[in-house]
Design an enzyme around this catalytic site. Structure first.
Site, PDB file in Angstrom:
ATOM      1  N   LYS A  79      40.020 104.983  71.605  1.00  0.00           N
ATOM      2  CA  LYS A  79      39.919 106.448  71.717  1.00  0.00           C
ATOM      3  C   LYS A  79      39.804 106.847  73.187  1.00  0.00           C
ATOM      4  O   LYS A  79      38.749 106.703  73.806  1.00  0.00           O
ATOM      5  CB  LYS A  79      38.695 106.978  70.957  1.00  0.00           C
ATOM      6  CG  LYS A  79      38.776 108.496  70.803  1.00  0.00           C
ATOM      7  CD  LYS A  79      37.455 109.189  70.952  1.00  0.00           C
ATOM      8  CE  LYS A  79      37.182 109.775  72.295  1.00  0.00           C
ATOM      9  NZ  LYS A  79      38.061 110.805  72.804  1.00  0.00           N
ATOM     10  N   GLU A 114      28.888 101.698  80.327  1.00  0.00           N
ATOM     11  CA  GLU A 114      29.048 101.919  81.775  1.00  0.00           C
ATOM     12  C   GLU A 114      28.888 103.423  81.979  1.00  0.00           C
ATOM     13  O   GLU A 114      29.688 104.197  81.459  1.00  0.00           O
ATOM     14  CB  GLU A 114      30.423 101.404  82.193  1.00  0.00           C
ATOM     15  CG  GLU A 114      30.912 101.925  83.507  1.00  0.00           C
ATOM     16  CD  GLU A 114      29.924 101.642  84.597  1.00  0.00           C
ATOM     17  OE1 GLU A 114      29.583 102.582  85.323  1.00  0.00           O
ATOM     18  OE2 GLU A 114      29.471 100.491  84.680  1.00  0.00           O
ATOM     19  N   CYS A 173      32.668 106.582  89.250  1.00  0.00           N
ATOM     20  CA  CYS A 173      31.270 106.199  88.980  1.00  0.00           C
ATOM     21  C   CYS A 173      30.707 105.400  90.147  1.00  0.00           C
ATOM     22  O   CYS A 173      29.498 105.328  90.321  1.00  0.00           O
ATOM     23  CB  CYS A 173      31.165 105.431  87.678  1.00  0.00           C
ATOM     24  SG  CYS A 173      32.357 104.120  87.526  1.00  0.00           S
TER      25      CYS A 173
HETATM   26  P1  NDP Z   1      31.600 111.845  77.922  1.00  0.00           P
HETATM   27  O1  NDP Z   1      30.558 110.807  77.856  1.00  0.00           O
HETATM   28  O2  NDP Z   1      31.466 113.028  77.053  1.00  0.00           O
HETATM   29  O3  NDP Z   1      33.034 111.208  77.591  1.00  0.00           O
HETATM   30  C1  NDP Z   1      33.349 109.831  77.622  1.00  0.00           C
HETATM   31  C2  NDP Z   1      34.072 109.447  76.342  1.00  0.00           C
HETATM   32  O4  NDP Z   1      33.170 109.546  75.234  1.00  0.00           O
HETATM   33  C3  NDP Z   1      35.245 110.363  76.018  1.00  0.00           C
HETATM   34  O5  NDP Z   1      36.281 109.624  75.418  1.00  0.00           O
HETATM   35  C4  NDP Z   1      34.626 111.316  75.025  1.00  0.00           C
HETATM   36  O6  NDP Z   1      35.560 111.957  74.212  1.00  0.00           O
HETATM   37  C5  NDP Z   1      33.756 110.368  74.233  1.00  0.00           C
HETATM   38  N1  NDP Z   1      32.726 111.020  73.422  1.00  0.00           N
HETATM   39  C6  NDP Z   1      32.159 112.243  73.604  1.00  0.00           C
HETATM   40  N2  NDP Z   1      31.260 112.480  72.609  1.00  0.00           N
HETATM   41  C7  NDP Z   1      31.253 111.399  71.809  1.00  0.00           C
HETATM   42  C8  NDP Z   1      30.542 111.047  70.627  1.00  0.00           C
HETATM   43  N3  NDP Z   1      29.649 111.856  70.033  1.00  0.00           N
HETATM   44  N4  NDP Z   1      30.782 109.849  70.065  1.00  0.00           N
HETATM   45  C9  NDP Z   1      31.668 109.000  70.612  1.00  0.00           C
HETATM   46  N5  NDP Z   1      32.393 109.292  71.718  1.00  0.00           N
HETATM   47  C10 NDP Z   1      32.182 110.471  72.318  1.00  0.00           C
HETATM   48  O7  NDP Z   1      31.769 112.274  79.404  1.00  0.00           O
HETATM   49  P2  NDP Z   1      32.671 113.474  79.994  1.00  0.00           P
HETATM   50  O8  NDP Z   1      34.051 113.001  80.029  1.00  0.00           O
HETATM   51  O9  NDP Z   1      32.413 114.760  79.270  1.00  0.00           O
HETATM   52  O10 NDP Z   1      32.059 113.577  81.442  1.00  0.00           O
HETATM   53  C11 NDP Z   1      30.777 114.158  81.631  1.00  0.00           C
HETATM   54  C12 NDP Z   1      30.054 113.494  82.770  1.00  0.00           C
HETATM   55  O11 NDP Z   1      29.974 112.087  82.517  1.00  0.00           O
HETATM   56  C13 NDP Z   1      30.765 113.599  84.092  1.00  0.00           C
HETATM   57  O12 NDP Z   1      30.523 114.792  84.720  1.00  0.00           O
HETATM   58  C14 NDP Z   1      30.172 112.421  84.804  1.00  0.00           C
HETATM   59  O13 NDP Z   1      28.919 112.756  85.305  1.00  0.00           O
HETATM   60  C15 NDP Z   1      30.014 111.378  83.718  1.00  0.00           C
HETATM   61  N6  NDP Z   1      31.147 110.429  83.676  1.00  0.00           N
HETATM   62  C16 NDP Z   1      30.956 109.178  84.108  1.00  0.00           C
HETATM   63  C17 NDP Z   1      32.009 108.286  84.127  1.00  0.00           C
HETATM   64  C18 NDP Z   1      31.850 106.908  84.591  1.00  0.00           C
HETATM   65  O14 NDP Z   1      32.798 106.335  85.098  1.00  0.00           O
HETATM   66  N7  NDP Z   1      30.724 106.278  84.400  1.00  0.00           N
HETATM   67  C19 NDP Z   1      33.346 108.667  83.701  1.00  0.00           C
HETATM   68  C20 NDP Z   1      33.442 110.023  83.221  1.00  0.00           C
HETATM   69  C21 NDP Z   1      32.369 110.844  83.215  1.00  0.00           C
HETATM   70  P3  NDP Z   1      36.260 113.349  74.648  1.00  0.00           P
HETATM   71  O15 NDP Z   1      36.133 113.489  76.113  1.00  0.00           O
HETATM   72  O16 NDP Z   1      37.637 113.143  74.217  1.00  0.00           O
HETATM   73  O17 NDP Z   1      35.547 114.412  73.879  1.00  0.00           O
END
Ligand code: NDP
Length: 476
Positions: free
Chosen positions: A170, A245, A279
């Site tokens: 996903k 992560e 990150c």
């Molecule tokens: P999320 O944690 O929401 O998204 C990461 C993944 O998890 C996406 O595929 C998302 O789906 C999915 N997801 C969201 N909700 C659920 C759930 N209930 N169950 C299972 N999977 C889920 O992060 P965001 O993309 O919204 O980013 C928000 C913040 O996270 C950023 O501002 C940053 O601070 C941090 N971040 C950190 C990253 C890293 O590399 N460690 C990478 C990206 C973000 P979908 O987005 O399709 O809804």
């Protein structure tokens, strides 16, 4: 329209979503299916059904598919890099670099299929042999974020398949394009039906269905701390393996004895390249007082030269922020920083370009303290603060005073301080005279404290997560 892949069939979802270019919101990159919770369940069932066959498949078959995938990604690096830059907003050279890295990861794990070894050791009891082997875990759920749309899927899918697992993948809803492209490549490279399933759609629907399924044996996740905690709680409930992560607040220390040019280049790269959306980005520059003013002046001069513009334009150094939501998060933190009393030394404003997009100036705060929210919370944008300290000891203490522990960097010409920092930085990765971001594909990646949970990703260490150990005893 780009469909999901379930049990080897390209399948329409419950509706579709437009993939929008953050450099030009009038540009629709493509239309992508959005899966329902039932689609996710069907994908999990398909992966479960395919597991016995794939986990016992010949290693040469797995090697050939992964190698072919690597070759095609590399051959199409310009086209896939352009797709990546269009859907995520990092600059074209960065996007092509990430695409090449994805190819390298598939090539590396093609090789790993041929290298998975066990141990044969004598038992403590006479006439008994002991074999320790590694086996595939089962159905692996892969949930990826938007910031590395091709590399992160590659570094999760490649080892999962290499070690004989089947996959439900996903991707983040914002970046379905690269996800769809690598699944298409893998399928055409010869993967049997059901081994790899793609379910594009909302995290709260598709991701949640994966978390709730007892048939998902392991979940690997990259994203926010909040979602990571949900993955952890649901996985403990189902007694499944999980790996998280979750970002960082990575420090970059600059000592009085640093080479100023090296320090400025590394800090600019760490903080602002890829629009600060890594990150491993460094958003805390911890600078000793003897070099502080010279460093801030030189970094500010450097920031003036960085061009913020369309990701596809030649000469752009910093592309747009990924979407309106992330842009709001960034600008909210800029206001928070001002309110907390940090001094805005550069940037802070939105910028207009030829096309409508989410453009933000690189933003530098000085006179920040480590207690401020801008120093403690992950902003995930081109927003960096400088914290002034008196000496190395204070710099190290502040570097480690954070809930995160992914990457940590230092600029110094002192062997003593570099060596001490490598040993004492509370982080999974330490960089000396290098940016905190920018890692090799063949060595472990991951962090400590609030940044990561579970075994490391990438390199041969990946087998700790994607395999399970069996100990077999045989009476001679
Ligand atoms: P999320 O944690 O929401 O998204 C990461 C993944 O998890 C996406 O595929 C998302 O789906 C999915 N997801 C969201 N909700 C659920 C759930 N209930 N169950 C299972 N999977 C889920 O992060 P965001 O993309 O919204 O980013 C928000 C913040 O996270 C950023 O501002 C940053 O601070 C941090 N971040 C950190 C990253 C890293 O590399 N460690 C990478 C990206 C973000 P979908 O987005 O399709 O809804």
């Amino acid at each position: 329209m780009h469909r999901n892949l379930i049990a080897g069939e390209w399948t329409a979802g419950e509706d579709t979503i437009e993939n929008i270019n953050p450099s030009n919101t009038n540009d629709v990159v493509g239309e992508y299916a959005r899966a329902s919770a039932d689609d996710a369940k069907a994908a999990i069932a398909a992966a479960k059904a395919a597991f016995p066959g794939w986990s016992r498949s010949g290693i040469l078959e797995r090697h050939a598919i992964l190698k072919k995938t690597a070759d095609e990604i590399l051959a199409r690096k310009d086209e896939l890099g352009t797709l990546l830059a269009r859907e995520e907003g990092k600059t074209l050279p960065e996007a092509i670099g990430e695409t090449i890295r994805a190819a390298q990861i598939f090539e590396f794990f093609a090789g790993e299929t041929l290298r998975l070894a066990g141990e044969v050791i004598p038992s403590v009891r006479p006439n008994i042999g002991v074999e320790i082997t590694r086996e595939a875990v089962g159905v692996v759920g892969i949930i990826t974020p938007w910031n590395f749309p091709i590399a992160i899927p590659a570094w999760k899918i490649a080892p999962a398949l290499a070690y004989g697992n089947t996959v439900v993948f996903k991707p983040a809803e914002l970046v379905p394009g690269c996800a769809w492209a690598i699944v298409d490549i893998l399928v055409r490279a010869g993967l049997p039906k059901g081994v790899l399933n793609l379910v594009m759609g909302k995290g709260s629907v598709v991701g949640q269905a994966m978390l709730e399924s007892p048939d998902v044996a392991a979940i690997t996740f990259t994203g926010s701390t909040g979602t990571g905690k949900r993955v952890a709680a649901a996985s403990i409930e189902h007694n499944r393996k999980f790996q998280l992560e979750m970002g960082g607040k990575n420090p970059f220390v600059v000592l009085d004895d640093a080479d100023l040019t090296v320090a400025v280049e590394a800090a600019a790269n760490s903080g602002f390249f890829s629009t600060g959306q890594r990150c491993t980005a460094s958003s805390r520059l911890i600078v000793t007082e003897g070099i502080h003013d010279r460093f801030v002046a030189a970094l500010t001069e450097k920031l003036k030269t960085l061009v913020v513009d369309d990701a596809l334009k030649a000469g752009t150094h910093i592309g747009p922020v990924v979407d309106a939501g992330q842009l709001k998060q960034d600008t909210d933190y800029i206001e928070i920083g001002k309110g907390e009393g940090a001094k805005l030394a550069f940037g802070g404003d939105l910028v207009k370009r030829d096309n409508p997009g989410f453009y933000l100036q690189p933003t530098l705060f000085t006179e920040a303290t480590n207690a401020m929210r801008i120093s403690r919370e992950e902003i995930f944008g081109p927003v960096v603060s400088v914290i002034r300290v008196k000496d190395y000891d204070e710099a190290l203490a502040i570097a480690n005073d954070t809930p995160f522990g992914l990457s940590s960097g230092i600029a110094t010409t002192s062997l003593k301080h570099a060596t001490h920092f490598k040993r004492n930085a509370e982080a999974g990765m330490v960089m000396v005279n290098l940016p905190t971001a920018g890692v090799d594909f063949h060595v472990p990646f991951g962090g400590r404290k609030g940044s990561s949970y579970g075994p490391r990703e990438q390199g041969k260490y990946a087998n700790e997560f994607y395999t399970t150990v069996k100990t077999a005893y045989t009476l001679a």
